[in-house]
Design a protein around this motif. Sequence first.
Motif, PDB file in Angstrom:
ATOM      1  N   ILE A  22     -39.034  10.959   0.032  1.00  0.00           N
ATOM      2  CA  ILE A  22     -38.152  11.344   1.135  1.00  0.00           C
ATOM      3  C   ILE A  22     -36.788  11.767   0.607  1.00  0.00           C
ATOM      4  O   ILE A  22     -36.229  12.791   1.028  1.00  0.00           O
ATOM      5  N   LYS A  23     -36.250  10.992  -0.314  1.00  0.00           N
ATOM      6  CA  LYS A  23     -34.938  11.328  -0.886  1.00  0.00           C
ATOM      7  C   LYS A  23     -34.977  12.683  -1.579  1.00  0.00           C
ATOM      8  O   LYS A  23     -34.040  13.481  -1.479  1.00  0.00           O
ATOM      9  N   GLU A  24     -36.084  12.964  -2.253  1.00  0.00           N
ATOM     10  CA  GLU A  24     -36.215  14.202  -3.011  1.00  0.00           C
ATOM     11  C   GLU A  24     -36.493  15.412  -2.114  1.00  0.00           C
ATOM     12  O   GLU A  24     -35.995  16.518  -2.344  1.00  0.00           O
ATOM     13  N   GLN A  25     -37.303  15.208  -1.048  1.00  0.00           N
ATOM     14  CA  GLN A  25     -37.826  16.333  -0.278  1.00  0.00           C
ATOM     15  C   GLN A  25     -37.128  16.586   1.057  1.00  0.00           C
ATOM     16  O   GLN A  25     -37.329  17.641   1.660  1.00  0.00           O
ATOM     17  N   TRP A  26     -36.338  15.624   1.549  1.00  0.00           N
ATOM     18  CA  TRP A  26     -35.767  15.767   2.891  1.00  0.00           C
ATOM     19  C   TRP A  26     -34.985  17.078   3.053  1.00  0.00           C
ATOM     20  O   TRP A  26     -35.208  17.830   4.003  1.00  0.00           O
ATOM     21  N   LYS A  86     -35.074  19.861   1.345  1.00  0.00           N
ATOM     22  CA  LYS A  86     -35.897  21.055   1.171  1.00  0.00           C
ATOM     23  C   LYS A  86     -36.863  21.254   2.330  1.00  0.00           C
ATOM     24  O   LYS A  86     -37.056  22.378   2.807  1.00  0.00           O
ATOM     25  N   VAL A  87     -37.474  20.173   2.808  1.00  0.00           N
ATOM     26  CA  VAL A  87     -38.493  20.295   3.852  1.00  0.00           C
ATOM     27  C   VAL A  87     -37.871  20.320   5.250  1.00  0.00           C
ATOM     28  O   VAL A  87     -38.172  21.199   6.062  1.00  0.00           O
ATOM     29  N   VAL A  88     -37.023  19.352   5.549  1.00  0.00           N
ATOM     30  CA  VAL A  88     -36.458  19.227   6.904  1.00  0.00           C
ATOM     31  C   VAL A  88     -35.175  20.049   7.041  1.00  0.00           C
ATOM     32  O   VAL A  88     -34.963  20.749   8.030  1.00  0.00           O
ATOM     33  N   GLY A  89     -34.309  19.940   6.051  1.00  0.00           N
ATOM     34  CA  GLY A  89     -33.109  20.773   6.023  1.00  0.00           C
ATOM     35  C   GLY A  89     -32.060  20.422   7.051  1.00  0.00           C
ATOM     36  O   GLY A  89     -31.291  21.300   7.480  1.00  0.00           O
ATOM     37  N   LEU A  90     -31.988  19.146   7.451  1.00  0.00           N
ATOM     38  CA  LEU A  90     -30.953  18.722   8.404  1.00  0.00           C
ATOM     39  C   LEU A  90     -30.203  17.548   7.828  1.00  0.00           C
ATOM     40  O   LEU A  90     -30.795  16.525   7.476  1.00  0.00           O
ATOM     41  N   ASP A  91     -28.893  17.684   7.721  1.00  0.00           N
ATOM     42  CA  ASP A  91     -28.056  16.626   7.196  1.00  0.00           C
ATOM     43  C   ASP A  91     -27.721  15.656   8.325  1.00  0.00           C
ATOM     44  O   ASP A  91     -27.103  16.043   9.304  1.00  0.00           O
TER      45      ASP A  91
END
Length: 371
Positions: free
Chosen positions: A355-359, A361-366
Amino acid sequence: MEAAPAAKAPAAAEPAKVDFNTVKSAEEAGGMDSLIAAAKAEGELNVITLPRDWCNYGEMMDNFSKKYGIKINSLNPDGGSADEIQAIKDNKENKGPQAPDVLDIGPAYGPTSKSDNLLAPYKVTTWDTIKGTNDPDGYYFVDYSGVMVFEINSDVVKDLPKTYKDLLDPKYKSKVALAGDPRASNQAAQTVYAAALANGGSLDNIQPGLDFFKELNAKGNLLPLIADSGPIAKGETPITFQWSWNAYANKDNFKGNPNIEIVYPTDVNWGGYYYQAISAYAPHPAAARLWEEYLYSDEGQLTWIKGYCAPSRLEDLTSRNVVSDDLKAKLPDAKLLSTSIVPNGAQLTSARALIKEQWDKVVGLDIKSAN
């Protein structure tokens, strides 16, 4: 002839000084009285990321301070587990108020923090009654548990969602929020994990959870705000994923303004727990150990129940009829708790890393705090 001077009696040996940084039990400290005296001499305790309404920690801290006369410095109450670990790393040489003494962390952080030599082993006097995946040497140990729910401001949302998939409906546009940053918060990361299982994933396949939040974001339903009590009360984050204890605490605290409905999603019954641990660099090592003794005393365990948490000594408490009927009513539903899906430590560690690595790139919401 003068009498020879009387021989001096040998000086009494001084009691051995205790290094509380290395004490692994109250017995090693010379007993509870010795531990209490040393903790009182230190006079302070630094806790971190403990909101007062999380598991009734406000009352817990107040009672501990009153009982022992020890001042509690509460650091970063709105932070997440990753912030706790980083605070230890950042303050290894700092014995001031920014260095945490004790931790309350998500289970993925227990083994990794032990591996990084950030934790000190300690076994409280009630150790044998603590149920759960405790480190055998006492580096980390389960404190409480509950299940994941939807906390819904029903003044804003009239048609309540029942499942994770329901949240993709356009009627929930700009209404769904996480209770933390999933890259740092255990609660938020486990929400992604739960969503994975609700969408065809498994304990070893979290990708569907990331894909779910990607779609939730693309539809405009996912908000960039961390849903703590402020935004929930204002109606800014009407639907929030929460641990059950947080949802019920908010419902109590809001007193109907706003009205809160708590929904147990029907597509996945997700359970979670947290670990207690002591920093290996604790500036107040005796107070840190006394704090753990207090948390795992009957008094401390009942205080957690008042905050809707199922403490790890619950089996022992109920077997001795220590829990009143009023407090039993605050415990999570026993069937839900016993049948909930709970990943093991290795699975959680792997999921958290992904999750830390892909959030981004995949979701793109801070996801950020409103403050």
